[in-house]
Design a protein around this motif. Structure first.
Motif, PDB file in Angstrom:
ATOM      1  N   TRP A  71       0.833  -1.197   0.000  1.00 27.21           N
ATOM      2  CA  TRP A  71       0.000   0.000   0.000  1.00 27.21           C
ATOM      3  C   TRP A  71       0.876   1.259   0.000  1.00 27.21           C
ATOM      4  N   ASN A  72       1.891   1.255   0.898  1.00 27.99           N
ATOM      5  CA  ASN A  72       2.826   2.378   0.939  1.00 27.99           C
ATOM      6  C   ASN A  72       3.462   2.608  -0.427  1.00 27.99           C
ATOM      7  N   LEU A  73       3.822   1.510  -1.076  1.00 31.18           N
ATOM      8  CA  LEU A  73       4.463   1.613  -2.382  1.00 31.18           C
ATOM      9  C   LEU A  73       3.496   2.224  -3.396  1.00 31.18           C
ATOM     10  N   LEU A  74       2.240   1.826  -3.300  1.00 31.33           N
ATOM     11  CA  LEU A  74       1.247   2.360  -4.238  1.00 31.33           C
ATOM     12  C   LEU A  74       1.085   3.869  -4.039  1.00 31.33           C
ATOM     13  N   VAL A  75       0.933   4.285  -2.760  1.00 28.08           N
ATOM     14  CA  VAL A  75       0.769   5.716  -2.475  1.00 28.08           C
ATOM     15  C   VAL A  75       1.999   6.482  -2.967  1.00 28.08           C
ATOM     16  N   LEU A  76       3.165   5.954  -2.619  1.00 29.54           N
ATOM     17  CA  LEU A  76       4.410   6.612  -3.020  1.00 29.54           C
ATOM     18  C   LEU A  76       4.477   6.758  -4.533  1.00 29.54           C
TER      19      LEU A  76
END
Lengths: 300, 299, 439
Positions: A71-76
Motif C-alpha cells: 500500500w505504501n508503495l502504491l501511495v508513493l
C-alpha cells in the motif's frame, strides 16, 4: 536469410555482453526465484519458517505487513508519478518558448537529479522532521518563522494511510527536472510550422496546447511514466536515508527485503519479496518494451 | 519518434520566438512566466540553501532557531571534517565511476553498432531482452549476486571493494549504453555509407574502427556522463557488496550522517562534498546530458 | 530535534575527548598495576602479535566514541606491536551496524573482533558458526574470580563462552529535568506507572507540553520493555522469553495500555532519530522525563550539567530493586584475518585497566567486579552497588533477552503501534513474534 558469414561476426561481437547479461540478469533472477521457493526449517526450534513452493508467496502476500508495504508503495508511486508529471510539464511549458536565462533555469530545475538519493535523504530527513512549534526544525520551523504555523505537518511520520505521500516530496524534488527535460525535448521536436498553422486557423494558446502540442507529447509522457514508475518501485536509498532501516511507517517492499535478509536472517523470504518486486516492475515495463519492439518492427 | 541525436537539446530545433506581434500581452504573460519560474527555482534551491548555510556555520553558532538564517560568522570546520572523513572514499568513487563508465560505454558502443547496423537473426529479440535488464529492480539479483561474487573472490582475491563494484556497474550499465548507442547509430550513420564499405570488402571490425568509432564521440559523451553519475550515486550495491573501508563515498556519507552524529555542519558539508563531482558534471555538461536522457528514453 | 544543544555539546565533547586522551595516557604509563600483568600472561607474545587488528563496533559518536578511544589508548600502550583499525558503524543502537555486520559475515569478510550485546543476540552468530569460543581468554583473565557468575552464565552456550564482556549498562532509568519537576512541584519519586502518569499531568498543568521525551523506534522498544518490567515484575517479565508468561495475558495488556498512555505525553518522534535527540530534550528543558540507558550520564556530563542541580534519575517507576541489564562484549570471529591480534584485543577489553578506562569514558560500569568503585562518578558508584544487590533482568531492546530476528519483529510491532496506537494489534503482533521466534 543472409549468409552466416555476414552476420556471425556481429553475434560474436555482442556475445560477451550476451553472456554477461545472461548470467548477471537472467541467471541471477533464476537463482532468486529458486531461492524463493525453498522450504526452510529452523534448526534450533524445528519450526517451519518457510513452507516452500508457491505457499511462500501466498504467505508473504497474505501478511498484513506485506500488504501495508505494498500500500505504501502504491501511495508513493502514484504521488511520485503525478507530482513529477505536473511539475515537469509545467516547467517545460514555462521554458519551451525560450526565455531569458533559460539555461540557468533549466540547470536549477535539473540539478537535484545529479545528487544521489542518499545525499538528498540526509537533508530531507531534517526538512521533514515531525517536531513542532518550539521544538520544530526543518520545514515545520520555516512555517513557524514565516508566520504560518498552521502548515506544520507530521510529514511521513503522520498517522495516516497516506503518509507515504510525504515521502514522495523529496523524490518529486529530485526527478521533476528530469521529466521537464523530457517534455522540453518533446516540445522542441515539434516543428514551428505546426504552431504557425494552428495560429493561422485562429486557435487560442490553450487550444494550441490542447489539440496540437499535447497529443504529440504522449510518447514522451509514456516514457517518463515508465521511468519514474520503475524508479519508484525499486526505491530504497531515499527511504533508508530518511526513515532509517527499521521504520514500519515508511516500509515498502524494497526496505522490507533488507530487514528480511539481515536483521531477520531469512534469505528465502527476502528472495520471495524480491521476486514480487520484479513481477510488479515487469507488469509495468514488459508491455512497454513489447509495444516499443512492435512499433520498431512496423516502422522498419 | 526517435530523438536520438546527441546534440545539445536547445540546438536541435531553435526555440520559437515569443509572440512578437502582441507586445502588451507579451509583457503580462512574460511577467507571470518569470515570476513562476523564479518561485519554482527558489523552492528547488531551498535544500541546497540549507546545506550551504549550515555547512559554513561554526559548530557553536548553529542553533535550532537560526537554522534558516545566513551564517554570521563563516567557519570551514565542517568542511574540513567532512573532507577528512570522505576524501579516501571520494578517490575510490572516482576510480569506480570512471572505470565503470568507460567499460560499459565501450561495450555499449560495440553492441549498439551490431544492433543498429550489423544485425544477426534474432538480434531484435536479444536487444529487447537487454533492455529489460535496464529496468530490473536490483533487489531481484542481489542475494545470489552476493554469493556469486563471494565464490569468485575465492580465486580472484582482488575482486573486492571497488573492483567488485566496477564489475557490477559495468555489467548493469550495458543495457542503457547499448540503447543509447543503438539509437545514435541508427540516425547518425547512414546505411549507404556502410553498404559502400561492404562493397569495398571491409569486414565488421574495420567498418567499426574506420567509420563508426570516429563519429561516436557524441554518443560516448552521453553514456559516459550517464554511467559516471549512476555509478557515483549508487548506494544499494555499495551497501550490499562493500564496507566502509573499501566502499564508495555514498556508503561513507551514510555513516557520517548516521543518527548520532550531532555535527550538522560536517554532515551538510559532507553531502555537498559527496555531490560536487556529479553537480559539476551536470552544470558543465548539462546540455549534453539532457539530450542523453532523450536518446536513452524517448522512442 | 534540538540542534542548539547538539552543537554546544560538540565543543564540550571535543574538550572531554582531549581530557580523556590525556588521562588514559597517564593511567597506562604511570600505573603498571596488577591489571596489566594479568593481560601480559594471557597474550601469546609480549607487546602483541603484530599487524592490523580490525575492531567492529557501533561506537562511532558521542560518549561511546570517547570510550572506544580510551580503550584504543590503553591498547596502544599495552600492545605496541598491534595497529588498531577502527571499523565503527554509526547509528540506531547498533541496528545499522548489525545489519552491516551480518552482510560482512555473509560476504566472508569478518572483522578481527566485533562488538555484540551479551545474551540472546550472540546466539545468531553462534548457531551460524560465525564466532568461536574464547574460554581460554576468559580463564586467563581470571574467570569467575573476576567476572560475576550470573553474567558469565548468560554468555555460556553449551559449556562454551563466546565473548569477552567489557562493560555493563542499566536500561531501566528515568532521567529527569530538575527545574521542570520543581516548577510542577513534584518532589516524590512515583512508585508505579499510574503515579508517574499523574505527575505528567501535573507537568502539563504547569505548562510543560511534552513531559516525556521519546526518539526513534528502538528507544520506544526500550520504554515498552521497562513498562513491561514494571507491570509484570521481574520473574513474569523473564518468563516472557522462556514461555512461562504469555504475551496476551492481562498484565501485558495493562502494560501496553500504560505504554500507550505514556506516549500520549510524549513528543512526536521520527523513526530514524537516535537517542540523543530525546535525551537532549530533557537537558534543554523541553521535556521532564526520558527513559534511556545509563549511557545518558555521559550526555549530561558532555553538556556540563550537574546531577542534582540540573538533572536527576530514578529507576523506572515500579522497577526499583531490579537491574535491567545489557552488556557489551567482544567476540572472536571464525576466519578472522589476525586471530593473534584479536586475542590481544580481547585480553585488553577483559582486563582491569581497559575496563576502567573504557567505563570511565563511556559512563558504564565495568563487567569485572575487582575494579575499585571510588574513582567513578556518583551515578556509576550507585549502579555498581545496584548491580551487585538487585535482581537482574535482561533488556529486550539491546539483545540480552531476545535474538535479532525476534527483536526485529518487536521493533516493527512497536513502530507500527507508534503510528496507529492500536493496543490490540500490538499485543497480537507481540504474541505472534514470540510464537515465531521462541525456542
Amino acid at each position: 536469410m543472409r549468409k552466416i558469414r555476414t552476420w556471425l561476426p556481429g553475434l560474436l561481437l555482442v556475445l560477451p555482453s550476451i553472456i554477461l547479461i545472461g548470467v548477471f540478469v537472467y541467471g541471477l533472477i533464476g537463482q532468486t526465484i529458486n531461492t524463493s521457493l525453498l522450504r526452510t526449517q529452523d534448526f534450533v526450534t524445528d519450526k517451519i519458517t518457510n513452507p516452500g513452493g508457491i505457499a511462500n508467496y501466498t504467505a508473504l502476500l497474505g501478511s498484513d505487513r506485506y500488504q501495508h508495504a505494498l500500500w505504501n508503495l502504491l501511495v508513493l508511486t502514484v504521488v511520485f508519478i503525478v507530482g513529477t508529471m505536473i511539475f515537469g510539464l509545467l516547467w517545460a511549458i514555462l521554458l519551451e518558448r525560450g526565455v531569458f536565462a533559460e539555461g540557468i533555469f533549466r540547470s536549477i530545475y535539473l540539478f537535484p537529479m545529479a545528487v544521489s538519493f542518499i545525499a538528498a535523504g540526509v537533508v530531507w530527513r531534517w526538512l521533514l522532521s515531525p517536531a513542532r512549534d518550539d521544538q520544530a526544525v526543518g520545514l515545520n520551523q520555516l512555517f513557524v518563522q514565516l508566520g504560518v504555523p498552521g502548515l506544520q505537518s507530521d510529514w511521513w511520520s503522520a498517522n495516516s494511510r497516506m503518509s507515504m505521500a510525504a515521502m514522495a516530496i523529496p523524490a518529486i524534488w529530485q526527478l521533476s527536472g528530469y521529466v521537464m527535460a523530457l517534455f522540453l525535448a518533446g516540445f522542441r521536436g515539434i516543428s514551428a510550422d505546426q504552431r504557425e498553422a494552428a495560429r493561422v486557423d485562429g486557435a487560442t494558446e490553450f487550444q494550441l496546447y490542447r489539440h496540437v502540442l499535447f497529443p504529440q507529447l504522449s510518447p514522451v509522457a509514456l516514457s517518463a511514466l515508465i521511468i519514474v514508475g520503475h524508479m519508484s518501485m525499486k526505491m530504497f536509498d531515499l527511504i533508508y536515508a530518511i526513515a532509517g532501516p527499521n521504520s514500519y511507517q515508511a516500509e515498502v517492499p524494497a526496505t522490507l527485503m533488507w530487514i528480511q535478509l539481515f536483521p531477520q536472517g531469512d534469505p528465502v523470504a527476502a528472495a520471495t519479496n524480491a521476486v514480487i518486486i520484479l513481477v510488479i516492475v515487469a507488469i509495468l515495463v514488459v508491455p512497454y518494451l513489447v509495444h516499443t519492439h512492435r512499433t520498431e518492427q512496423r516502422d522498419g | 519518434m526517435s530523438t536520438a541525436t546527441a546534440a545539445p537539446v536547445d540546438q536541435a530545433v531553435p526555440a520559437p520566438a515569443g509572440d512578437g506581434g502582441r507586445p502588451r500581452r507579451f509583457t503580462v504573460r512574460a511577467g507571470l512566466r518569470y515570476t513562476l519560474l523564479i518561485i519554482f527555482a527558489i523552492i528547488v534551491l531551498m535544500p541546497l540553501y540549507v546545506l550551504l548555510v549550515t555547512s559554513l556555520k561554526p559548530a557553536s553558532a548553529i542553533s535550532a532557531d537560526q537554522a534558516w538564517r545566513l551564517p554570521v560568522e563563516i567557519s570551514t570546520a565542517g568542511w574540513a571534517e567532512a573532507w577528512g572523513r570522505l576524501s579516501p572514499s571520494l578517490y575510490r568513487s572516482l576510480i569506480l565511476a570512471v572505470c565503470a563508465a568507460v567499460l560499459s560505454s565501450i561495450l555499449g558502443s560495440l553492441n549498439g553498432f551490431v544492433f543498429a547496423r550489423w544485425k544477426f537473426p534474432g538480434s531484435n529479440v536479444v536487444f529487447t531482452l537487454f533492455l529489460f535488464g535496464m529496468f530490473i529492480p536490483y533487489q531481484a539479483v542481489m542475494i545470489p549476486l552476493q554469493g556469486m561474487l563471494l565464490d569468485a573472490q575465492a580465486f580472484l582475491p582482488w575482486l573486492d571493494g571497488i573492483p567488485r563494484l566496477i564489475l557490477v556497474h559495468t555489467v548493469y550499465g550495458i543495457p542503457i549504453c547499448t540503447l543509447i548507442f543503438r539509437n545514435y547509430y541508427a540516425t547518425a550513420v547512414p546505411v549507404e555509407i556502410l553498404e559502400a564499405a561492404k562493397v569495398d570488402g571491409a569486414g565488421m571490425l574495420r567498418t567499426y574502427a574506420s567509420i563508426i568509432f570516429p563519429v561516436s564521440i557524441p554518443g560516448f559523451v552521453v553514456t559516459l556522463i550517464w554511467q559516471f553519475t549512476s555509478a557515483w550515486n549508487d548506494f544499494l550495491f555499495a551497501l550490499f557488496l562493500t564496507n566502509a573501508q573499501n566502499g564508495p563515498v555514498t556508503y561513507v556519507l551514510n555513516e557520517l550522517a548516521g543518527g548520532q552524529n550531532p555535527n550538522y555542519a560536517s554532515i551538510m558539508a559532507g553531502v555537498l562534498v559527496a555531490s560536487l563531482p556529479t553537480l559539476i558534471v551536470y552544470v558543465v555538461l548539462g546540455r549534453w546530458f539532457i539530450s542523453g536522457l532523450m536518446s536513452g528514453s524517448v522512442k | 530535534m534540538d540542534r542548539r544543544s547538539l552543537f554546544i555539546s560538540l565543543g564540550a565533547a571535543a574538550v572531554v575527548a582531549g581530557l580523556s586522551a590525556c588521562s588514559s595516557g597517564t593511567q597506562t604509563t604511570g600505573d603498571p598495576g596488577a591489571g596489566s600483568s594479568d593481560e601480559q600472561n594471557a597474550s601469546s607474545k609480549p607487546g602483541g602479535a603484530g599487524g592490523d587488528v580490525g575492531v567492529f563496533t557501533w561506537w562511532a559518536d558521542g560518549s561511546e566514541k570517547l570510550g572506544l578511544e580510551a580503550l584504543q589508548g590503553v591498547f596502544k600502550s599495552e600492545f605496541p606491536n598491534d595497529t588498531f583499525v577502527n571499523l565503527a558503524v554509526a547509528g540506531g543502537a547498533g541496528s545499522n551496524a548489525k545489519a552491516k555486520l551480518a552482510a560482512d559475515l555473509a560476504n566472508n569478510n569478518p572483522p578481527d573482533s566485533f562488538q555484540g550485546h551479551a545474551g540472546a543476540e550472540l546466539l545468531d552468530y553462534i548457531s551460524k558458526g560465525q564466532i568461536v569460543a574464547v574460554n581460554d581468554i576468559i580463564d586467563a583473565l581470571g574467570g569467575t574470580g573476576v567476572f560475576p557468575e550470573s553474567l558469565l552464565s548468560k554468555l555460556t552456550v553449551k559449556e562454551s563462552i563466546y565473548s569477552v564482556p567489557s562493560n555493563i549498562h542499566r536500561a531501566n532509568v528515568v532521567w529527569t529535568n530538575t527545574q521542570l519537576l520543581a516548577k510542577a512541584k513534584i518532589t516524590d519519586t512515583p512508585a508505579n506507572i499510574a503515579a508517574w502518569i499523574a505527575d505528567m499531568d501535573k507537568l502539563r498543568s504547569a505548562g510543560v507540553a511534552t513531559p516525556l521525551a521519546v526518539s526513534g523506534s528502538w528507544t520506544q522498544v526500550q520504554l515498552l520493555e521497562t513498562v513491561l518490567l514494571s507491570d509484570l515484575g521481574t520473574e513474569a517479565y523473564t518468563g516472557l522469553f522462556s514461555g512461562e508468561t504469555t504475551w496476551d495475558g492481562p498484565e501485558v495488556t495493562k502494560a501496553v495500555d500504560n505504554f500507550g498512555k505514556l506516549l500520549s505525553y510524549a513528543n512526536k518522534a521520527s523513526d530514524g532519530d537516535d537517542w540523543p535527540v530525546a535525551t537532549d530534550m530533557v537537558i534543554d528543558g523541553k521535556a521532564a522525563y526520558n527513559v534511556m540507558g545509563d549511557w545518558a550520564v555521559a550526555q549530561f556530563a558532555d553538556k556540563k550539567k550537574e546531577e542534582g542541580k540540573d538533572w536527576g534519575w530514578f529507576p523506572v517507576p515500579g522497577t526499583d530493586g531490579t537491574f535491567d541489564f545489557l552488556a557489551d562484549s567482544f567476540t572472536l570471529p571464525k576466519g578472522a584475518k589476525n586471530p593473534g591480534g584479536a586475542k590481544d584485543w580481547l585480553t585488553l577489553v577483559g582486563g582491569a585497566a581497559g575496563q576502567k578506562a573504557f567505563s570511565l569514558a563511556k559512563g558504564s560500569i565495568p563487567a569485572r567486579i575487582d575494579v575499585p568503585a571510588d574513582e567513578f562518578p556518583a551515578y556509576q558508584q550507585k549502579a555498581m552497588e545496584s548491580f551487585k544487590s538487585d535482581k537482574i533482568a535482561s533488556s529486550i531492546a539491546h539483545g540480552a533477552a531476545v535474538n535479532q530476528a525476534w527483536l526485529s519483529d518487536i521493533t516493527t510491532a512497536v513502530s507500527k503501534f507508534y503510528g496507529g496506537k492500536d493496543a490490540a494489534a500490538l499485543i497480537k503482533d507481540l504474541t505472534a513474534a514470540a510464537e515465531k521466534n521462541r525456542g
